[in-house]
Design a protein around this motif. Structure first.
Motif, PDB file in Angstrom:
ATOM      1  N   SER A   1      -4.212   4.250  -1.758  1.00 54.55           N
ATOM      2  CA  SER A   1      -5.165   4.307  -0.638  1.00 54.55           C
ATOM      3  C   SER A   1      -4.603   4.795   0.645  1.00 54.55           C
ATOM      4  O   SER A   1      -3.531   4.697   1.050  1.00 54.55           O
ATOM      5  N   GLY A   2      -5.769   5.931   1.223  1.00 60.16           N
ATOM      6  CA  GLY A   2      -5.504   6.453   2.436  1.00 60.16           C
ATOM      7  C   GLY A   2      -6.229   6.206   3.522  1.00 60.16           C
ATOM      8  O   GLY A   2      -6.321   6.419   4.775  1.00 60.16           O
TER       9      GLY A   2
ATOM     10  N   VAL B   1       0.285  -7.126   1.354  1.00 56.89           N
ATOM     11  CA  VAL B   1       0.950  -6.018   2.026  1.00 56.89           C
ATOM     12  C   VAL B   1       0.080  -5.897   3.098  1.00 56.89           C
ATOM     13  O   VAL B   1      -1.212  -6.243   3.366  1.00 56.89           O
ATOM     14  N   GLY B   2       0.734  -5.104   4.274  1.00 56.85           N
ATOM     15  CA  GLY B   2      -0.084  -5.139   5.590  1.00 56.85           C
ATOM     16  C   GLY B   2      -1.197  -3.878   5.246  1.00 56.85           C
ATOM     17  O   GLY B   2      -0.878  -2.844   4.626  1.00 56.85           O
ATOM     18  N   ALA B   3      -2.296  -3.926   5.894  1.00 55.53           N
ATOM     19  CA  ALA B   3      -3.202  -2.917   5.760  1.00 55.53           C
ATOM     20  C   ALA B   3      -3.702  -2.414   7.364  1.00 55.53           C
ATOM     21  O   ALA B   3      -5.040  -2.440   7.441  1.00 55.53           O
ATOM     22  N   GLY B   4      -2.865  -2.152   8.083  1.00 56.55           N
ATOM     23  CA  GLY B   4      -3.035  -1.813   9.446  1.00 56.55           C
ATOM     24  C   GLY B   4      -2.706  -2.899  10.374  1.00 56.55           C
ATOM     25  O   GLY B   4      -2.352  -4.040   9.999  1.00 56.55           O
ATOM     26  N   ALA B   5      -3.186  -2.925  11.712  1.00 59.67           N
ATOM     27  CA  ALA B   5      -2.650  -3.969  12.734  1.00 59.67           C
ATOM     28  C   ALA B   5      -3.197  -5.270  12.414  1.00 59.67           C
ATOM     29  O   ALA B   5      -2.677  -6.228  12.692  1.00 59.67           O
ATOM     30  N   ASP B   6      -4.470  -5.287  11.871  1.00 60.59           N
ATOM     31  CA  ASP B   6      -5.271  -6.521  11.860  1.00 60.59           C
ATOM     32  C   ASP B   6      -5.756  -6.827  10.583  1.00 60.59           C
ATOM     33  O   ASP B   6      -6.501  -7.862  10.381  1.00 60.59           O
ATOM     34  N   ASP B   7      -5.212  -6.209   9.463  1.00 58.71           N
ATOM     35  CA  ASP B   7      -5.769  -6.474   8.101  1.00 58.71           C
ATOM     36  C   ASP B   7      -4.721  -6.832   7.253  1.00 58.71           C
ATOM     37  O   ASP B   7      -3.489  -6.334   7.151  1.00 58.71           O
ATOM     38  N   LEU B   8      -5.119  -7.296   6.002  1.00 53.71           N
ATOM     39  CA  LEU B   8      -4.369  -7.701   4.675  1.00 53.71           C
ATOM     40  C   LEU B   8      -4.777  -7.310   3.662  1.00 53.71           C
ATOM     41  O   LEU B   8      -6.046  -7.249   3.394  1.00 53.71           O
TER      42      LEU B   8
ATOM     43  N   LEU C   1       3.839   0.022   1.861  1.00 55.59           N
ATOM     44  CA  LEU C   1       3.084   0.704   2.852  1.00 55.59           C
ATOM     45  C   LEU C   1       3.908   1.759   3.251  1.00 55.59           C
ATOM     46  O   LEU C   1       5.077   1.542   3.740  1.00 55.59           O
ATOM     47  N   LEU C   2       3.561   2.922   2.862  1.00 53.02           N
ATOM     48  CA  LEU C   2       4.002   4.029   3.202  1.00 53.02           C
ATOM     49  C   LEU C   2       4.307   4.368   4.878  1.00 53.02           C
ATOM     50  O   LEU C   2       3.409   4.074   5.403  1.00 53.02           O
TER      51      LEU C   2
ATOM     52  N   GLY D   1       7.658  -4.538  -9.626  1.00 52.10           N
ATOM     53  CA  GLY D   1       7.922  -4.515  -8.094  1.00 52.10           C
ATOM     54  C   GLY D   1       7.992  -3.263  -7.727  1.00 52.10           C
ATOM     55  O   GLY D   1       8.264  -2.116  -8.198  1.00 52.10           O
ATOM     56  N   ILE D   2       7.628  -3.169  -6.104  1.00 47.52           N
ATOM     57  CA  ILE D   2       7.891  -1.825  -5.647  1.00 47.52           C
ATOM     58  C   ILE D   2       8.163  -1.817  -4.182  1.00 47.52           C
ATOM     59  O   ILE D   2       8.138  -3.065  -3.597  1.00 47.52           O
ATOM     60  N   THR D   3       8.770  -0.889  -3.563  1.00 46.69           N
ATOM     61  CA  THR D   3       9.139  -0.854  -2.398  1.00 46.69           C
ATOM     62  C   THR D   3       9.151   0.578  -1.791  1.00 46.69           C
ATOM     63  O   THR D   3       9.303   1.581  -2.397  1.00 46.69           O
TER      64      THR D   3
END
Length: 361
Positions: free
Chosen positions: A318-319, A258-265, A300-301, A338-340
Motif C-alpha cells: 500500500s502506498g 503495523v503502523g500506518a502513519g502518525a495516528d493510524d494502525l 513499514l518501509l 514473518g516479514i521485516t
C-alpha cells in the motif's frame, strides 16, 4: 513486482506458529522418542536457511531469523549468505527483537527466552517455562494482600502447572538494552528492566480476564500494543502501567500490527482480516485484501509504503497508508510466517522454505 536476492549458503506467529511447531514436534517424537527441547542444543544443519523459519528482524545491518528446533541464522551481506548461530536449546523459536546491533532476545516454545550479546551469533538462555511458572506463583502469592486479582491469577497459574505444560512465548519486544516484554499463550506476559536478569509477571496488568492468547507486541510511534484472540488489541497506559483493552470489529485472531502513519494502525490476522484504525481504537474500518489467506506479518518501509505477507505466499503493498493494497508477485513464493523492513525497498521474508531478501518494486 518483487525482485528476489538469490543466496548461497555457508553452512508461525500465532495459531499458525503453534500448528507448525506442533507438527514438527509430533514428527520428532514419533521418529526418535521424546527429548525435552529445552535441554538439548540446536542441531547444526547445512540446510538451515532453507528450513522453516518463523520470525526475522535486523540487528543493525545484520539480518537475524529464527525458527524450528532452535534454528537461528544471520547474514551480513544482505541475504547473499547465511551462518547458523550457536543456540543452547532445541525449542521452536517464534519471535526475535534487537534494540541495538549487539543486544538481542528470542523467544519460543517451552517458555524459553534467549539472549545474544554479539548480534545473534551466540545465544544463552535467560528464562524457560518452568522458571517462569515458579516466578508467577511466588509473585502472586506475595501480592495476595494488596492485589484483589492475585488469588484468581494464582489459581489459574497453578492449574496450568498442574496440567503439565510450560506455556509458549509467542513474541518479544525490547525498546532498549534493558527494557523489554515477552508475551504468549494464556495471557502470559513478563517484563524486565535489567536486560533479562530478572523478570516480573504482568498477567495482572492486562485487561484480559478470559486469558486470551497474546500473539504480538508492537511499538507504533512510541506506543506499545498487544494483539490477540477474539479481535482484541491492548494499548499500554504508561501512567497506570497497564495494558487497556480495545475491541475491534473482528472476533477472530489478530496475529500482529503495523503502523500506518502518525495516528493510524493496521491490525491483521486470520482469513485475510485487515483493519485500519485510530491509535486510540475509537475508529476502525475493514480493508479488503482480495485474499482469504491469513496475514502473518506487516512491515513499514522507510518511504512510507506498507507491505503485508500472508500464509498462502501472497505479498501486497500500500502506498496510501493502508487504505488500499495491491498484490505484487514474488519471484519464488512460499507460505510466509514473518516479514521485516530493510533499507530502501527491501524486505526480509521467512516461511516454510527458509529466508529470502526481496525488493518491492
Amino acid at each position: 513486482m518483487i525482485q528476489e536476492t538469490r543466496f548461497s549458503q555457508r553452512r508461525p506467529r500465532s495459531g499458525l506458529r503453534m500448528l507448525v511447531t506442533g507438527l514438527a514436534l509430533a514428527i520428532s517424537v514419533a521418529a526418535h522418542g521424546f527429548e525435552n527441547p529445552q535441554d538439548v542444543t540446536a542441531v547444526q544443519s547445512a540446510q538451515v536457511a532453507r528450513s522453516p523459519l518463523i520470525a526475522v528482524t535486523t540487528a543493525g545491518q545484520r539480518l537475524v531469523a529464527v525458527g524450528l528446533r532452535g534454528m537461528i541464522v544471520t547474514s551480513d551481506d544482505g541475504g547473499a549468505t547465511w551462518t547458523q548461530a550457536a543456540v543452547p536449546v532445541g525449542s521452536d523459536l517464534v519471535g526475535v527483537s534487537f534494540p541495538t546491533p549487539n543486544q538481542g532476545w528470542a523467544v519460543g516454545h517451552g517458555g524459553v527466552v534467549l539472549h545474544s550479546e554479539d548480534g545473534g551469533l551466540h545465544w544463552t538462555r535467560q528464562l524457560e517455562g518452568r522458571q517462569a511458572a515458579d516466578l508467577a506463583v511466588k509473585y502472586f502469592k506475595a501480592q495476595r494482600a494488596a492485589n484483589p486479582e492475585a488469588d484468581g491469577l494464582l489459581g489459574r497459574e497453578q492449574s496450568l502447572i498442574d496440567a503439565g505444560g510450560t506455556q509458549p512465548f509467542l513474541d518479544v519486544l525490547f525498546d532498549s538494552e534493558t527494557s523489554g516484554f515477552v508475551v504468549g499463550a494464556f495471557n502470559r506476559i513478563y517484563r524486565t528492566g535489567d536486560g533479562g536478569k530478572t523478570w516480573v509477571p504482568w498477567m495482572d496488568r492486562v485487561d484480559n480476564p478470559r486469558e486470551f492468547h497474546l500473539y504480538s507486541i508492537t511499538n507504533v510511534a512510541g506506543q506499545l500494543y498487544l494483539t490477540g484472540e477474539q479481535g482484541m488489541v491492548w494499548k499500554l497506559d504508561r501512567a497506570r502501567e497497564r495494558f487497556v483493552g480495545i475491541q475491534t470489529p473482528y472476533n477472530g485472531t489478530l496475529f500482529g500490527m503495523v503502523g500506518a502513519g502518525a495516528d493510524d494502525l493496521l491490525v491483521f490476522g486470520m482469513r485475510g482480516s485487515l483493519f485500519r484504525g485510530s491509535a486510540g481504537g475509537t475508529r476502525w474500518e475493514r480493508i479488503d485484501t482480495g485474499s482469504p489467506a491469513s496475514i502473518v506479518g506487516g512491515a513499514l518501509l522507510p518511504g512510507g509504503r506498507i507491505v503485508l505477507a500472508n500464509q498462502a505466499g501472497g505479498v501486497s503493498v500500500s502506498g496510501d497508508r493502508g487504505k488500499v493494497f495491491s498484490p505484487v508477485k514474488a519471484s519464488v513464493p512460499m507460505p510466509y510466517f514473518g516479514i521485516t523492513a530493510l533499507g530502501g525497498d527491501r524486505v526480509g521474508l521467512v516461511g516454510s522454505e527458509g529466508v529470502r531478501v526481496e525488493s518491492i518494486r
